[in-house]
Design a protein around this motif. Structure first.
Motif, mmCIF file in Angstrom:
data_model
loop_
_atom_site.group_PDB
_atom_site.id
_atom_site.type_symbol
_atom_site.label_atom_id
_atom_site.label_comp_id
_atom_site.label_asym_id
_atom_site.label_seq_id
_atom_site.Cartn_x
_atom_site.Cartn_y
_atom_site.Cartn_z
ATOM 1 N N GLN A 1 45.810 45.993 40.053
ATOM 2 C CA GLN A 1 45.878 44.527 40.231
ATOM 3 C C GLN A 1 44.454 44.212 40.901
ATOM 4 O OE1 GLN A 1 48.821 43.210 43.241
ATOM 5 N NE2 GLN A 1 49.193 41.156 41.652
ATOM 6 N N CYS A 2 43.973 43.179 40.592
ATOM 7 C CA CYS A 2 42.705 42.582 41.104
ATOM 8 C C CYS A 2 43.087 42.134 42.828
ATOM 9 C CB CYS A 2 42.406 41.128 40.579
ATOM 10 S SG CYS A 2 40.631 40.795 41.057
ATOM 11 N N SER A 3 42.115 42.427 43.611
ATOM 12 C CA SER A 3 42.262 42.197 45.021
ATOM 13 C C SER A 3 42.070 40.823 45.471
ATOM 14 C CB SER A 3 41.377 43.072 45.823
ATOM 15 O OG SER A 3 40.144 43.320 45.484
ATOM 16 N N ARG B 1 35.084 46.719 38.349
ATOM 17 C CA ARG B 1 35.065 45.278 38.634
ATOM 18 C C ARG B 1 35.737 44.489 37.585
ATOM 19 N NH1 ARG B 1 28.999 44.274 37.969
ATOM 20 N NH2 ARG B 1 29.347 44.895 35.758
ATOM 21 N N CYS B 2 36.506 43.606 38.212
ATOM 22 C CA CYS B 2 37.278 42.746 37.424
ATOM 23 C C CYS B 2 36.816 41.617 36.562
ATOM 24 C CB CYS B 2 38.247 41.723 38.431
ATOM 25 S SG CYS B 2 39.207 40.393 37.703
ATOM 26 N N VAL B 3 37.030 41.827 35.294
ATOM 27 C CA VAL B 3 36.083 41.058 34.205
ATOM 28 C C VAL B 3 36.577 39.600 34.357
ATOM 29 C CG1 VAL B 3 36.075 43.055 32.568
ATOM 30 C CG2 VAL B 3 37.764 41.530 32.394
ATOM 31 N N TYR B 4 37.455 39.182 35.098
ATOM 32 C CA TYR B 4 37.767 37.852 34.996
ATOM 33 C C TYR B 4 36.938 37.164 36.586
ATOM 34 C CZ TYR B 4 41.227 38.622 31.679
ATOM 35 O OH TYR B 4 42.051 38.882 30.329
ATOM 36 N N CYS B 5 36.866 37.799 37.601
ATOM 37 C CA CYS B 5 36.172 36.966 38.858
ATOM 38 C C CYS B 5 35.202 37.985 39.383
ATOM 39 C CB CYS B 5 37.492 37.223 39.591
ATOM 40 S SG CYS B 5 38.088 38.307 40.498
ATOM 41 N N ASP B 6 34.810 39.247 38.880
ATOM 42 C CA ASP B 6 33.628 40.038 39.278
ATOM 43 C C ASP B 6 34.175 40.696 40.600
ATOM 44 O OD1 ASP B 6 32.184 39.780 37.005
ATOM 45 O OD2 ASP B 6 31.069 37.989 37.705
ATOM 46 N N ASN C 1 42.775 34.549 44.500
ATOM 47 C CA ASN C 1 42.603 33.368 43.668
ATOM 48 C C ASN C 1 42.186 33.749 42.007
ATOM 49 O OD1 ASN C 1 42.776 31.610 45.714
ATOM 50 N ND2 ASN C 1 40.877 32.367 46.432
ATOM 51 N N CYS C 2 42.352 35.191 41.711
ATOM 52 C CA CYS C 2 41.768 35.461 40.283
ATOM 53 C C CYS C 2 43.041 35.140 39.376
ATOM 54 C CB CYS C 2 41.757 37.047 40.355
ATOM 55 S SG CYS C 2 41.449 37.620 38.718
ATOM 56 N N ILE C 3 42.559 34.642 38.105
ATOM 57 C CA ILE C 3 43.617 34.292 37.065
ATOM 58 C C ILE C 3 44.702 35.504 36.666
ATOM 59 C CG2 ILE C 3 42.199 35.008 35.064
ATOM 60 C CD1 ILE C 3 43.373 32.403 33.845
ATOM 61 N N THR C 4 44.480 36.555 37.200
ATOM 62 C CA THR C 4 45.392 37.592 36.774
ATOM 63 C C THR C 4 46.162 38.066 37.914
ATOM 64 O OG1 THR C 4 43.982 39.428 37.796
ATOM 65 C CG2 THR C 4 43.560 38.804 35.451
ATOM 66 N N THR C 5 45.982 37.174 39.006
ATOM 67 C CA THR C 5 47.147 37.331 40.374
ATOM 68 C C THR C 5 47.939 36.145 40.599
ATOM 69 O OG1 THR C 5 45.335 36.943 41.885
ATOM 70 C CG2 THR C 5 45.503 39.245 41.390
HETATM 71 ZN ZN LIG Z 1 40.041 39.250 39.406
#
Ligand SMILES: [Zn+2]
Length: 152
Positions: free
Chosen positions: A108-110, A134-139, A113-117
């Motif tokens: 899970q992205c930390s 590195r999260c590909v959605y929010c870096d 506000n990431c779209i995946t969380t």
């Molecule tokens: Zn993310």
């Protein structure tokens, strides 16, 4: 039976994950979603002497094979691990984990506000860096304690 035989006691069918760095077995269980509440039959060897690693952990899971995304995350904490598929008490397949370019699901992205969380139906996806992911959605970059980010 010697202690050596006890350590390598065979399973009829399932997966043996060998050459896990000493002390990481419980994190491996977390990656596999094994928390002791469900029916998985699991044997763990911890701090077993190893020529290659000094000491290693070994995890055996009966009647279960690993998904590719589980293997991908496993490779991040146990880059030397080998996966043995067991059928009829025999190793029918054996391979080393490979460090993937990307890992999806499982972690899970930390960034809250990431779209995946945010409860969106979007699977997490991370690019694997030399020193983290590195999260590909929010870096967002996660370097430490990757196993703390395993999806429950
Ligand atoms: Zn993310």
């Amino acid at each position: 039976m010697t202690s050596q035989e006890l350590r390598v006691s065979k399973i009829e069918r399932g997966t043996v994950i060998d050459h896990i760095p000493g002390g990481q077995a419980l994190n491996v269980l977390a990656i596999l979603g094994i928390d002791g509440r469900e029916g998985d039959v699991v044997s763990i060897g911890m701090n077993v002497p190893s020529d290659r690693l000094g000491r290693k952990d070994v995890v055996k899971v009966e009647d279960r094979e690993l998904s590719q995304s589980e293997v991908d995350v496993l490779s991040l904490i146990a880059p030397e691990a080998s996966i043995n598929i067991i059928k009829n008490f025999d190793v029918v397949e054996k391979h080393r984990v490979e460090r993937p370019e990307r890992v999806s699901g499982v972690l899970q992205c930390s960034n809250h506000n990431c779209i995946t969380t945010e409860g969106e139906p979007v699977d997490s996806e991370f690019e694997v860096l030399d020193d983290g992911i590195r999260c590909v959605y929010c870096d967002t970059i996660i370097r430490d304690d990757i196993t703390a980010h395993i999806l429950a």
